[in-house]
Design an enzyme around this catalytic site. Structure first.
Site, PDB file in Angstrom:
ATOM      1  N   ASP A  87       0.869  -1.172   0.000  1.00 40.79           N
ATOM      2  CA  ASP A  87       0.000   0.000   0.000  1.00 40.79           C
ATOM      3  C   ASP A  87       0.912   1.230   0.000  1.00 40.79           C
ATOM      4  O   ASP A  87       1.539   1.555   1.012  1.00 40.79           O
ATOM      5  CB  ASP A  87      -0.886  -0.028   1.254  1.00 40.79           C
ATOM      6  CG  ASP A  87      -1.838   1.167   1.325  1.00 40.79           C
ATOM      7  OD1 ASP A  87      -1.674   2.114   0.538  1.00 40.79           O
ATOM      8  OD2 ASP A  87      -2.742   1.146   2.181  1.00 40.79           O
ATOM      9  N   HIS A  88       0.960   1.914  -1.145  1.00 43.70           N
ATOM     10  CA  HIS A  88       1.927   3.005  -1.308  1.00 43.70           C
ATOM     11  C   HIS A  88       1.586   4.233  -0.465  1.00 43.70           C
ATOM     12  O   HIS A  88       2.393   5.145  -0.322  1.00 43.70           O
ATOM     13  CB  HIS A  88       2.013   3.401  -2.786  1.00 43.70           C
ATOM     14  CG  HIS A  88       3.404   3.771  -3.225  1.00 43.70           C
ATOM     15  ND1 HIS A  88       4.389   4.156  -2.337  1.00 43.70           N
ATOM     16  CD2 HIS A  88       3.979   3.832  -4.464  1.00 43.70           C
ATOM     17  CE1 HIS A  88       5.497   4.437  -3.007  1.00 43.70           C
ATOM     18  NE2 HIS A  88       5.279   4.243  -4.288  1.00 43.70           N
ATOM     19  N   ARG A  89       0.368   4.274   0.105  1.00 42.98           N
ATOM     20  CA  ARG A  89       0.030   5.378   1.007  1.00 42.98           C
ATOM     21  C   ARG A  89       0.789   5.252   2.324  1.00 42.98           C
ATOM     22  O   ARG A  89       1.054   6.245   2.995  1.00 42.98           O
ATOM     23  CB  ARG A  89      -1.478   5.381   1.309  1.00 42.98           C
ATOM     24  CG  ARG A  89      -2.371   5.564   0.093  1.00 42.98           C
ATOM     25  CD  ARG A  89      -3.816   5.333   0.448  1.00 42.98           C
ATOM     26  NE  ARG A  89      -4.031   3.991   1.009  1.00 42.98           N
ATOM     27  CZ  ARG A  89      -5.210   3.551   1.447  1.00 42.98           C
ATOM     28  NH1 ARG A  89      -6.274   4.339   1.399  1.00 42.98           N
ATOM     29  NH2 ARG A  89      -5.325   2.323   1.939  1.00 42.98           N
TER      30      ARG A  89
END
Length: 433
Positions: A405-407
């Site tokens: 999850d790049h967040r």
């Protein structure tokens, strides 16, 4: 006094379920602890126990009924001493029907307020001639001629590229031409409904319709949300397996008297758990304007079952002995296939592992299991040409792909986790230290 038996909440997040099967019938006596029904949640089929003693007087929700809300009265129990024939079905009370009139009263109020707005809209439309002219595509010369002749460009149909109004269009036009009428009519067709992406179209092909189970509906919803809302980043590494396979063989020989047989997957779970401990920046969960940073690695393991996929959890995988992980996974997988897992055994987890190597899949990119921050996808190990000590040799190699999850997880942190995972497997003695 009759007792209302209500649809139970079998997990903290359960809002509704399917009453899969009644194990009692009207007239049966039940005691506290007796199994009355099987209830299907979004992930498992669980047994519903009686709390009170009495006789089943009425069954108000038939077996097979889907979408039964938690708290709905599903049956009525007559207490000892009461005649079943005299007992009326327990009702939901006045609270359920009450909202209906409120909605009816409020519903007409909205359109009543909306009507004046709708009538006001057309009155305003002709006024802004200048602003609508600003949006018209026309050549500079055509605009000058239109201004000199007092023409409304929005009333003129352009004959140039992409409907552009050119000199010839304005020279032939007469002032006061009543062409603006089509402009308001353009938005009118907009409500025309387009087929929904999920709408079934059989195109006349022979088929059968199979109703989705609660689990399959939940899988569809959650994974769609994951791909729509979670920005995935994928990182892949090739990992040499020879040392791990050798260690597994030696451990299995030593554990044989205890009846324990390690799988490659057991060692992968351990490796992921230790890697998450080594790179805590990946053992996290995105939570809006906050981040959850977990202090232990609970690894959810994807298990295929007849109705779909479930992810039983190996808690504290980084600290557990591989023999313990192996024993737990066999038990969890067996009960998962029987639909007997408790909610806390499949809800939660800090990261996931999905292994499709046994199906011969060399590499794949798994969808993150929300709200987790990452999932490790394991491919099949096979013999490949591989550079070992600066020479080309044949080695057992597998590909592993991490979805992050790049967040919550930066690419560099994800790369550190993949590096740690690779090192754990290629030098596997650390897994049993």
């Amino acid at each position: 006094m009759p007792i209302a038996i209500k649809m139970p909440a079998l997990s903290p997040t359960m809002e509704e379920g399917t009453l899969a099967k009644w194990l009692v019938k009207v007239g049966d006596s039940v005691s506290s602890g007796d199994i009355m029904a099987e209830i299907e949640t979004d992930k498992a089929t669980m047994e519903f126990e009686a709390v009170d003693e009495g006789v089943i007087a009425h069954i108000q929700v038939e077996e097979g009924t889907e979408g039964v809300k938690v708290g709905t009265i599903i049956a009525t129990l007559a207490e000892d001493g009461e005649e079943v024939s005299d007992v009326e079905p327990a009702g939901d009370g006045a609270s359920a029907p009450a909202p209906a009139p409120a909605e009816k009263d409020e519903a007409p109020a909205e359109p009543a307020k909306a009507e004046p707005r709708e009538s006001a809209e057309p009155a305003r439309t002709p006024a802004p001639a200048a602003s609508s002219g600003d949006r018209v595509i026309a050549s500079p010369l055509a605009k000058r001629i239109a201004e000199q002749k007092g023409l409304d460009l929005s009333a003129i149909k352009g004959s140039g590229p992409n409907g552009r109004i050119v000199k010839a269009d304005v020279e032939d036009a007469k002032p006061g031409a009543a062409a603006p009428a089509p402009a308001p009519s353009a938005p009118v067709p907009s409500p025309t409904p387009a087929p929904a992406p999920t709408e079934a179209q059989d195109f006349g092909i022979p088929h059968e319709v199979e109703k989705l189970s609660g689990m399959r509906k939940t899988i569809a919803r959650r994974l769609t949300e994951s791909k729509q809302q979670v920005p995935h980043i994928y990182l892949t590494v090739d990992i040499r397996l020879d040392a791990l396979l050798k260690l597994r063989s030696e451990l299995n020989a030593a554990l044989q008297p205890q009846g324990v047989k390690l799988s490659v997957n057991d060692l992968m779970i351990k490796a992921l758990g230790k890697s998450l401990e080594a790179v805590p920046a990946c053992n996290v969960q995105f939570a809006g304007d906050t981040m959850l940073k977990f202090k232990r690695a609970d690894v959810s393991v994807a298990v295929s079952i007849p109705n779909g996929l479930i992810t039983p959890i190996v808690t504290d995988a980084g600290s557990k002995a591989v023999s313990k992980i192996s024993t737990e996974m066999k038990d969890l997988a067996t009960r998962a296939k029987d639909g007997k897992l408790a909610p806390e055994e499949y809800q939660g987890g800090t990261a996931s592992l999905s292994n499709m190597g046994m199906f011969g899949i060399k590499q794949f990119e798994a969808v993150i299991n929300p709200p987790q921050g990452m999932i490790m996808a394991i491919g099949a190990g096979d013999k490949r040409p591989y550079v070992v000590d600066d020479s080309l040799q044949i080695a057992s190699v597998m590909s592993a792909t991490g979805s992050f999850d790049h967040r919550a997880i930066d690419g560099a942190d994800g790369a550190q986790l993949m590096k740690a995972f690779k090192e754990m497997i290629e030098a596997p003695l650390g897994l049993v230290a």
